[in-house]
Design a protein around this motif. Structure first.
Motif, PDB file in Angstrom:
ATOM      1  N   VAL A 165       0.861  -1.180   0.000  1.00 19.89           N
ATOM      2  CA  VAL A 165       0.000   0.000   0.000  1.00 19.89           C
ATOM      3  C   VAL A 165       0.895   1.227   0.000  1.00 19.89           C
ATOM      4  CG1 VAL A 165      -1.764   1.309   1.249  1.00 19.89           C
ATOM      5  CG2 VAL A 165      -1.845  -1.199   1.237  1.00 19.89           C
ATOM      6  N   ILE A 166       0.722   2.078  -1.002  1.00 16.85           N
ATOM      7  CA  ILE A 166       1.516   3.299  -1.107  1.00 16.85           C
ATOM      8  C   ILE A 166       0.666   4.457  -0.616  1.00 16.85           C
ATOM      9  CG2 ILE A 166       2.871   4.783  -2.631  1.00 16.85           C
ATOM     10  CD1 ILE A 166       2.967   2.426  -4.612  1.00 16.85           C
ATOM     11  N   GLY A 167       1.058   5.017   0.520  1.00 16.26           N
ATOM     12  CA  GLY A 167       0.325   6.141   1.093  1.00 16.26           C
ATOM     13  C   GLY A 167      -0.068   5.886   2.532  1.00 16.26           C
ATOM     14  N   ALA A 168       0.417   6.726   3.463  1.00 13.11           N
ATOM     15  CA  ALA A 168       0.118   6.561   4.888  1.00 13.11           C
ATOM     16  C   ALA A 168      -0.784   7.673   5.397  1.00 13.11           C
ATOM     17  CB  ALA A 168       1.414   6.511   5.697  1.00 13.11           C
ATOM     18  N   GLY A 169      -1.707   8.118   4.537  1.00 13.47           N
ATOM     19  CA  GLY A 169      -2.767   9.007   4.988  1.00 13.47           C
ATOM     20  C   GLY A 169      -3.967   8.183   5.413  1.00 13.47           C
ATOM     21  N   VAL A 170      -5.105   8.847   5.603  1.00 13.50           N
ATOM     22  CA  VAL A 170      -6.275   8.147   6.121  1.00 13.50           C
ATOM     23  C   VAL A 170      -6.778   7.076   5.152  1.00 13.50           C
ATOM     24  CG1 VAL A 170      -7.963   9.823   5.233  1.00 13.50           C
ATOM     25  CG2 VAL A 170      -8.478   8.520   7.304  1.00 13.50           C
ATOM     26  N   ILE A 171      -6.621   7.284   3.849  1.00 15.56           N
ATOM     27  CA  ILE A 171      -7.079   6.281   2.872  1.00 15.56           C
ATOM     28  C   ILE A 171      -6.153   5.064   2.882  1.00 15.56           C
ATOM     29  CG2 ILE A 171      -7.565   5.827   0.439  1.00 15.56           C
ATOM     30  CD1 ILE A 171      -9.524   7.756   1.717  1.00 15.56           C
ATOM     31  N   GLY A 172      -4.849   5.296   2.827  1.00 14.71           N
ATOM     32  CA  GLY A 172      -3.900   4.189   2.807  1.00 14.71           C
ATOM     33  C   GLY A 172      -3.931   3.363   4.081  1.00 14.71           C
ATOM     34  N   LEU A 173      -3.985   4.034   5.234  1.00 17.26           N
ATOM     35  CA  LEU A 173      -4.001   3.323   6.509  1.00 17.26           C
ATOM     36  C   LEU A 173      -5.297   2.536   6.691  1.00 17.26           C
ATOM     37  CD1 LEU A 173      -2.480   6.158   8.699  1.00 17.26           C
ATOM     38  CD2 LEU A 173      -1.386   3.964   8.220  1.00 17.26           C
ATOM     39  N   SER A 174      -6.417   3.118   6.297  1.00 20.42           N
ATOM     40  CA  SER A 174      -7.694   2.390   6.389  1.00 20.42           C
ATOM     41  C   SER A 174      -7.687   1.176   5.473  1.00 20.42           C
ATOM     42  CB  SER A 174      -8.857   3.318   6.017  1.00 20.42           C
ATOM     43  OG  SER A 174      -8.945   4.406   6.904  1.00 20.42           O
ATOM     44  N   SER A 175      -7.107   1.340   4.280  1.00 20.41           N
ATOM     45  CA  SER A 175      -7.010   0.212   3.348  1.00 20.41           C
ATOM     46  C   SER A 175      -6.126  -0.887   3.919  1.00 20.41           C
ATOM     47  CB  SER A 175      -6.451   0.693   2.004  1.00 20.41           C
ATOM     48  OG  SER A 175      -7.281   1.675   1.424  1.00 20.41           O
ATOM     49  N   ALA A 176      -5.005  -0.500   4.509  1.00 22.24           N
ATOM     50  CA  ALA A 176      -4.099  -1.486   5.115  1.00 22.24           C
ATOM     51  C   ALA A 176      -4.811  -2.269   6.211  1.00 22.24           C
ATOM     52  CB  ALA A 176      -2.862  -0.775   5.669  1.00 22.24           C
ATOM     53  N   TRP A 177      -5.600  -1.561   7.030  1.00 23.54           N
ATOM     54  CA  TRP A 177      -6.314  -2.228   8.122  1.00 23.54           C
ATOM     55  C   TRP A 177      -7.333  -3.237   7.589  1.00 23.54           C
ATOM     56  CZ3 TRP A 177      -5.854  -3.065  13.129  1.00 23.54           C
ATOM     57  CH2 TRP A 177      -6.963  -3.581  13.816  1.00 23.54           C
ATOM     58  N   MET A 178      -8.105  -2.818   6.606  1.00 26.74           N
ATOM     59  CA  MET A 178      -9.125  -3.705   6.048  1.00 26.74           C
ATOM     60  C   MET A 178      -8.493  -4.935   5.386  1.00 26.74           C
ATOM     61  SD  MET A 178     -12.205  -2.584   6.631  1.00 26.74           S
ATOM     62  CE  MET A 178     -13.115  -1.089   7.059  1.00 26.74           C
ATOM     63  N   LEU A 179      -7.393  -4.730   4.700  1.00 25.65           N
ATOM     64  CA  LEU A 179      -6.706  -5.855   4.066  1.00 25.65           C
ATOM     65  C   LEU A 179      -6.198  -6.839   5.116  1.00 25.65           C
ATOM     66  CD1 LEU A 179      -4.798  -3.836   1.342  1.00 25.65           C
ATOM     67  CD2 LEU A 179      -6.375  -5.715   0.860  1.00 25.65           C
ATOM     68  N   LEU A 180      -5.635  -6.325   6.193  1.00 24.43           N
ATOM     69  CA  LEU A 180      -5.146  -7.204   7.255  1.00 24.43           C
ATOM     70  C   LEU A 180      -6.276  -8.039   7.862  1.00 24.43           C
ATOM     71  CD1 LEU A 180      -2.625  -4.858   9.098  1.00 24.43           C
ATOM     72  CD2 LEU A 180      -2.053  -7.017   7.975  1.00 24.43           C
ATOM     73  N   GLN A 181      -7.463  -7.450   7.963  1.00 22.29           N
ATOM     74  CA  GLN A 181      -8.599  -8.180   8.530  1.00 22.29           C
ATOM     75  C   GLN A 181      -9.011  -9.357   7.661  1.00 22.29           C
ATOM     76  OE1 GLN A 181      -9.101  -7.075  11.694  1.00 22.29           O
ATOM     77  NE2 GLN A 181      -7.493  -5.756  10.874  1.00 22.29           N
ATOM     78  N   GLN A 182      -8.616  -9.323   6.374  1.00 27.22           N
ATOM     79  CA  GLN A 182      -8.914 -10.433   5.462  1.00 27.22           C
ATOM     80  C   GLN A 182      -7.742 -11.407   5.339  1.00 27.22           C
ATOM     81  OE1 GLN A 182     -12.002 -10.950   4.155  1.00 27.22           O
ATOM     82  NE2 GLN A 182     -12.514  -9.231   5.513  1.00 27.22           N
ATOM     83  N   GLY A 183      -6.784 -11.305   6.240  1.00 23.38           N
ATOM     84  CA  GLY A 183      -5.663 -12.237   6.248  1.00 23.38           C
ATOM     85  C   GLY A 183      -4.582 -11.929   5.237  1.00 23.38           C
ATOM     86  N   VAL A 184      -4.599 -10.700   4.692  1.00 18.18           N
ATOM     87  CA  VAL A 184      -3.609 -10.306   3.694  1.00 18.18           C
ATOM     88  C   VAL A 184      -2.391  -9.717   4.388  1.00 18.18           C
ATOM     89  CG1 VAL A 184      -3.175  -8.760   1.742  1.00 18.18           C
ATOM     90  CG2 VAL A 184      -5.401  -9.863   1.980  1.00 18.18           C
ATOM     91  N   GLU A 185      -1.217 -10.066   3.923  1.00 18.19           N
ATOM     92  CA  GLU A 185       0.007  -9.451   4.412  1.00 18.19           C
ATOM     93  C   GLU A 185       0.164  -8.077   3.758  1.00 18.19           C
ATOM     94  OE1 GLU A 185       4.866 -10.284   4.265  1.00 18.19           O
ATOM     95  OE2 GLU A 185       3.436 -11.817   3.609  1.00 18.19           O
ATOM     96  N   VAL A 186       0.510  -7.056   4.552  1.00 13.31           N
ATOM     97  CA  VAL A 186       0.552  -5.680   4.051  1.00 13.31           C
ATOM     98  C   VAL A 186       1.904  -5.039   4.342  1.00 13.31           C
ATOM     99  CG1 VAL A 186      -0.421  -3.349   4.251  1.00 13.31           C
ATOM    100  CG2 VAL A 186      -1.939  -5.343   4.293  1.00 13.31           C
ATOM    101  N   GLU A 187       2.463  -4.396   3.325  1.00 11.34           N
ATOM    102  CA  GLU A 187       3.630  -3.541   3.514  1.00 11.34           C
ATOM    103  C   GLU A 187       3.245  -2.128   3.093  1.00 11.34           C
ATOM    104  OE1 GLU A 187       8.448  -3.285   2.646  1.00 11.34           O
ATOM    105  OE2 GLU A 187       7.270  -4.956   1.861  1.00 11.34           O
TER     106      GLU A 187
END
Length: 420
Positions: free
Chosen positions: A5-27
């Motif tokens: 995920v490229i971007g550590a604003g509210v959109i990128g961080l929210s996306s990272a969180w949702m992806l993690l909840q689905q068992g996805v590894e996130v960088e």
């Protein structure tokens, strides 16, 4: 599956969180040293879940001459019109037909409604501390035409807003000054507020506790290597990064990143400003929108956040002193005793990534494993969680899905648009 995920604003961080909840590894990658360094840093603080007024309004054409001359209280065009702005602006005008504008409003409302549900769920699970509260929002009207139109829209759309009499308005704690003299007022009781930067920092802290999460801050992406319709890897200042899928969620920065692989996103920056001053005991708890000047006032703990303006000034981040002075003058008139306006804690400007039809770009690019979640305009904070949920569904689903937010949609001709 691993997603970068490229971007550590509210959109990128929210996306990272949702992806993690689905068992996805996130960088997570970002060029800044800390999260929320861009447009999420000091926005207006309002979570306007019910806001459904797109920028592509049929009345837009009438505003442009006044904006160029500097006489519009809410919209300014302060730089020479280049090819990028002209191309984007023509699409904006083409999307400003009544039917297209209503369609944008419909899908904006869907995103907002779902984000409200997701925020309640997230807070129940995590209990983040970011000055979040159900403040409600007060809309103030100062001319008869705007007030009449607002009442008509509220009745036609069966909105959950409440009309206030002059006496009821003046009885709201903290309402004084010019605010108490508004011709009309509406309350949207279900809207909320919070500090987006604090939300980002809190969520980033929870992400760091997750085993499947890794972050590389101060790692700008310098190149995107593609082959046979797929992204192979990213080059960054801290070394190469590889993943199964790649998500660009960098706000206005997404435009430059996408161009590295020949994608021209229909996004143009609309600069907004904010001021933060100490709040007094006469500061209203309810969030306020001055509909005439298009300025918002939001209490965040012991601070008062004042935000507004829609300024097209290219890609430069310079804070114009005239804009700050106008905001201070407006605040002193509207709510003269709400804040200590002689003590500015922070003055800030941010680039809102705006699309011609006011809807974000959420979906797959022309490359099979490159995705976008960007272009949220003034509502990134409001629509962050629902957008994150949608992009997570798209990335993790094996079946292609049509949405109104397809990044390759055409914005200047009529065509059917499916619902979410």
């Amino acid at each position: 599956m691993k997603v970068v995920v490229i971007g550590a604003g509210v959109i990128g961080l929210s996306s990272a969180w949702m992806l993690l909840q689905q068992g996805v590894e996130v960088e997570l990658l970002d060029q800044a040293a800390e999260p929320a360094a861009g447009c999420s840093h000091a926005n207006g603080g309002q979570l306007s879940y019910h806001y459904d007024i797109p920028i592509n309004q049929p009345t837009l054409l009438r505003q442009i001459p006044m904006a160029i001359l500097g006489r519009d209280p809410a919209l300014a065009i302060t730089h020479e019109i280049g090819a990028d702005f002209l191309t984007w602006g023509l699409k904006l005008l083409a999307c400003s037909r009544s039917a297209r504008s209503k369609k944008s409003a419909f899908f904006m409302k869907q995103l907002g409604s779902r984000s409200r549900e997701l925020m309640a769920s997230l807070q129940h699970e995590l209990g983040l501390s970011f000055e979040h509260r159900a403040s409600g929002k007060l809309y103030l009207y100062f001319d008869q035409n705007s007030w009449y139109q607002a009442c008509e829209n509220s009745a036609n759309q069966q909105l959950s807003t409440q009309q206030l009499s002059t006496q009821e308005l003046q009885e709201i704690p903290g309402i004084h000054g010019w605010a108490a003299n508004a011709i009309g007022a509406l309350i949207q009781p279900a809207d909320e507020c919070g500090d987006a930067a604090l939300f980002c920092r809190q969520l980033y802290g929870r992400l760091q506790q997750h085993q499947g999460f890794k972050a590389r801050m101060e790692s700008p992406v310098t190149d995107i290597q593609v082959e046979s319709g797929r992204v192979l890897q990213l080059s960054t200042s801290t070394g190469p990064v590889q993943a199964d899928q790649y998500l660009i969620a960098g706000g206005c920065g997404s435009v430059q990143l996408a161009r590295k692989v020949g994608i021209r996103l229909p996004i143009y920056p609309m600069k907004g400003y904010s001021l933060t001053v100490p709040a007094t005991d006469k500061c209203p708890d309810i969030s306020i929108t001055d509909t005439q000047r298009k300025m918002v006032y939001c209490r965040l703990g012991n601070r008062l956040r004042i935000a507004g303006f829609a300024e097209f000034s290219g890609w430069e981040y310079r804070i114009r002193p005239t804009a700050i002075n106008k905001m201070l003058a407006a605040a002193r008139q509207l709510l003269p005793e709400a804040g200590n306006y002689n003590q500015i804690l922070e003055q800030w400007c941010g680039m809102r990534p705006v699309t011609p039809d006011s809807l974000p770009l959420i979906g797959q690019s022309k490359f099979a494993n490159l995705w976008m979640n960007t272009g949220h305009g003034m509502l990134g904070w409001t629509h962050a969680l629902s957008s994150a949920e949608l992009i997570t569904q798209l990335i993790t689903s094996k079946d292609a899905q049509d949405t109104p937010f397809d990044i390759q949609r055409k914005m200047y001709i009529k065509r059917p648009v499916n619902t979410i």
